[in-house]
Every structure is written in structure tokens, then in C-alpha cells.
Design a protein around this motif. Structure first.
Motif, PDB file in Angstrom:
ATOM      1  N   TRP A  13       0.800  -1.216   0.000  1.00 33.57           N
ATOM      2  CA  TRP A  13       0.000   0.000   0.000  1.00 33.57           C
ATOM      3  C   TRP A  13       0.833   1.267   0.000  1.00 33.57           C
ATOM      4  O   TRP A  13       0.551   2.191  -0.754  1.00 33.57           O
ATOM      5  N   TYR A  14       1.841   1.326   0.840  1.00 34.65           N
ATOM      6  CA  TYR A  14       2.572   2.575   1.008  1.00 34.65           C
ATOM      7  C   TYR A  14       3.327   2.992  -0.256  1.00 34.65           C
ATOM      8  O   TYR A  14       3.228   4.155  -0.663  1.00 34.65           O
ATOM      9  N   PRO A  15       4.069   2.103  -0.909  1.00 35.73           N
ATOM     10  CA  PRO A  15       4.715   2.535  -2.166  1.00 35.73           C
ATOM     11  C   PRO A  15       3.707   2.948  -3.237  1.00 35.73           C
ATOM     12  O   PRO A  15       3.969   3.872  -4.009  1.00 35.73           O
ATOM     13  N   MET A  16       2.544   2.306  -3.267  1.00 34.19           N
ATOM     14  CA  MET A  16       1.533   2.676  -4.240  1.00 34.19           C
ATOM     15  C   MET A  16       0.969   4.066  -3.938  1.00 34.19           C
ATOM     16  O   MET A  16       0.812   4.892  -4.839  1.00 34.19           O
ATOM     17  N   LEU A  17       0.692   4.330  -2.670  1.00 33.88           N
ATOM     18  CA  LEU A  17       0.173   5.646  -2.294  1.00 33.88           C
ATOM     19  C   LEU A  17       1.205   6.746  -2.540  1.00 33.88           C
ATOM     20  O   LEU A  17       0.870   7.821  -3.043  1.00 33.88           O
ATOM     21  N   ALA A  18       2.443   6.473  -2.187  1.00 32.00           N
ATOM     22  CA  ALA A  18       3.499   7.462  -2.406  1.00 32.00           C
ATOM     23  C   ALA A  18       3.739   7.668  -3.904  1.00 32.00           C
ATOM     24  O   ALA A  18       3.980   8.792  -4.350  1.00 32.00           O
ATOM     25  N   GLY A  19       3.668   6.616  -4.681  1.00 32.58           N
ATOM     26  CA  GLY A  19       3.847   6.730  -6.124  1.00 32.58           C
ATOM     27  C   GLY A  19       2.747   7.540  -6.784  1.00 32.58           C
ATOM     28  O   GLY A  19       3.006   8.359  -7.671  1.00 32.58           O
ATOM     29  N   LEU A  20       1.507   7.321  -6.358  1.00 36.71           N
ATOM     30  CA  LEU A  20       0.406   8.113  -6.901  1.00 36.71           C
ATOM     31  C   LEU A  20       0.559   9.587  -6.551  1.00 36.71           C
ATOM     32  O   LEU A  20       0.283  10.471  -7.368  1.00 36.71           O
ATOM     33  N   LEU A  21       1.025   9.854  -5.351  1.00 33.61           N
ATOM     34  CA  LEU A  21       1.247  11.239  -4.941  1.00 33.61           C
ATOM     35  C   LEU A  21       2.402  11.863  -5.717  1.00 33.61           C
ATOM     36  O   LEU A  21       2.330  13.034  -6.118  1.00 33.61           O
ATOM     37  N   LEU A  84       3.935  11.697   6.637  1.00 33.16           N
ATOM     38  CA  LEU A  84       4.085  10.283   6.261  1.00 33.16           C
ATOM     39  C   LEU A  84       3.943  10.008   4.766  1.00 33.16           C
ATOM     40  O   LEU A  84       4.524   9.042   4.269  1.00 33.16           O
ATOM     41  N   MET A  85       3.182  10.818   4.054  1.00 36.86           N
ATOM     42  CA  MET A  85       2.951  10.564   2.632  1.00 36.86           C
ATOM     43  C   MET A  85       3.612  11.611   1.739  1.00 36.86           C
ATOM     44  O   MET A  85       4.299  11.273   0.781  1.00 36.86           O
ATOM     45  N   TYR A  86       3.377  12.867   2.044  1.00 33.99           N
ATOM     46  CA  TYR A  86       3.833  13.943   1.169  1.00 33.99           C
ATOM     47  C   TYR A  86       5.347  14.128   1.221  1.00 33.99           C
ATOM     48  O   TYR A  86       5.987  14.269   0.177  1.00 33.99           O
ATOM     49  N   ALA A  87       5.916  14.130   2.421  1.00 39.02           N
ATOM     50  CA  ALA A  87       7.358  14.381   2.565  1.00 39.02           C
ATOM     51  C   ALA A  87       8.218  13.302   1.892  1.00 39.02           C
ATOM     52  O   ALA A  87       9.165  13.649   1.166  1.00 39.02           O
TER      53      ALA A  87
END
Length: 155
Positions: A13-21, A84-87
Motif C-alpha cells: 500500500w505505502y509505495p503505491m500511495l506514495a507513487g500516486l502522490l 508520512l505521505m507527502y514528505a
């Protein structure tokens, strides 16, 4: 509420969310650059940025509570999202864009972007590991403004 790297990367989940951002920020930058240069393709890039950001929000809000990041996302506020996501997405974009500048022989611009990416990483995870989420979020917003300013001026 702090997430460790082993906890974050245990699922997909986390790499996918960060990649989309990351994709959303990249296309927003490309859209703003093209609109200021009076190219109509900028509107397409801005539409892609909105799409990727909406996909990021949909996945973030639709995560199951059983996943390790899902329990974290249930209590997520704007400051924690920034930290956690944007930075991390911003650090990745700084470093990747600096590598692209090195490949295109724009060494000075690449060094500046690499400097900002590494200092943000240092501030958030080395020096400020125990800072509150609002301090990390404010720092991420400042560096986000710097990233957009650097990218629009050097592109």
C-alpha cells in the motif's frame, strides 16, 4: 502513531500511495509549467494530476483496517499525512529530478535539488525523528513550495 520502515513496506500500500502522490505532483508541475508557457497541453497535465491525486485519496480512504497501514490511515490527520505521505514523495522527487539534471548536464541545478532533497530527508528522519507531526508537516509544505519554485524556474 509513528510508522517504522519495516511496518510501512510490509505491504504494497505505502509505495503505491506514495507513487500516486509523486505522479500527481509531477503532472501538476508539468501542467503549471506548460500553462505559464501558454501551451494547452498544461490542462491535460493538470487533469492527470487531479486524477492521480483522487486515486491516492480513494486508496487512502478505502484501505482495510486489517492492513498495517490501514489502522494508521484511520487516525490520519493533515499533519500526519504531510509527514508520512507527502514528505517522502517530495524527497523522492527532489532526488529523481536532480538525477535527471545530472544526466542532462545541468550540474548546478542538480546539486541544488539534491541538496534540498537530502536536507529534507535529514530534517525529517535524522534530526527531527521525534518532532511533532505538525512541525514535520510545516517543513514539508515549505520544501514543497521550494520544489515547485525550483522546477518552474529551471524547466
Amino acid at each position: 502513531m509513528e510508522a517504522t520502515f519495516s511496518n510501512i513496506f510490509s505491504g504494497g500500500w505505502y509505495p503505491m500511495l506514495a507513487g500516486l502522490l509523486c505522479m500527481s505532483m509531477f503532472f501538476a508541475r508539468a501542467g503549471l509549467r506548460d500553462i505559464t508557457s501558454q501551451f494547452l497541453e498544461g490542462f491535460l497535465f493538470l487533469a492527470l494530476a487531479v486524477f492521480f491525486f483522487c486515486a491516492h485519496l480513494y486508496l487512502l480512504l478505502d484501505m482495510s483496517i486489517q492492513s498495517s497501514l490501514g489502522s494508521l490511515a484511520a487516525d490520519l490527520n493533515i499533519w500526519q499525512w504531510l509527514a508520512l505521505m507527502y514528505a517522502p514523495s517530495l524527497v523522492f522527487l527532489f532526488i529523481v529530478m536532480s538525477a535527471m539534471n545530472f544526466f542532462t548536464r545541468q550540474h548546478r541545478v542538480g546539486v541544488v535539488k539534491l541538496f534540498f532533497g537530502l536536507t529534507l530527508m535529514c530534517y525529517l528522519w535524522m534530526v527531527g525523528g521525534h518532532w511533532p507531526a505538525d512541525c514535520k508537516g510545516i517543513l514539508a509544505m515549505i520544501y514543497g513550495g521550494v520544489w515547485f519554485n525550483l522546477e518552474l524556474r529551471t524547466a
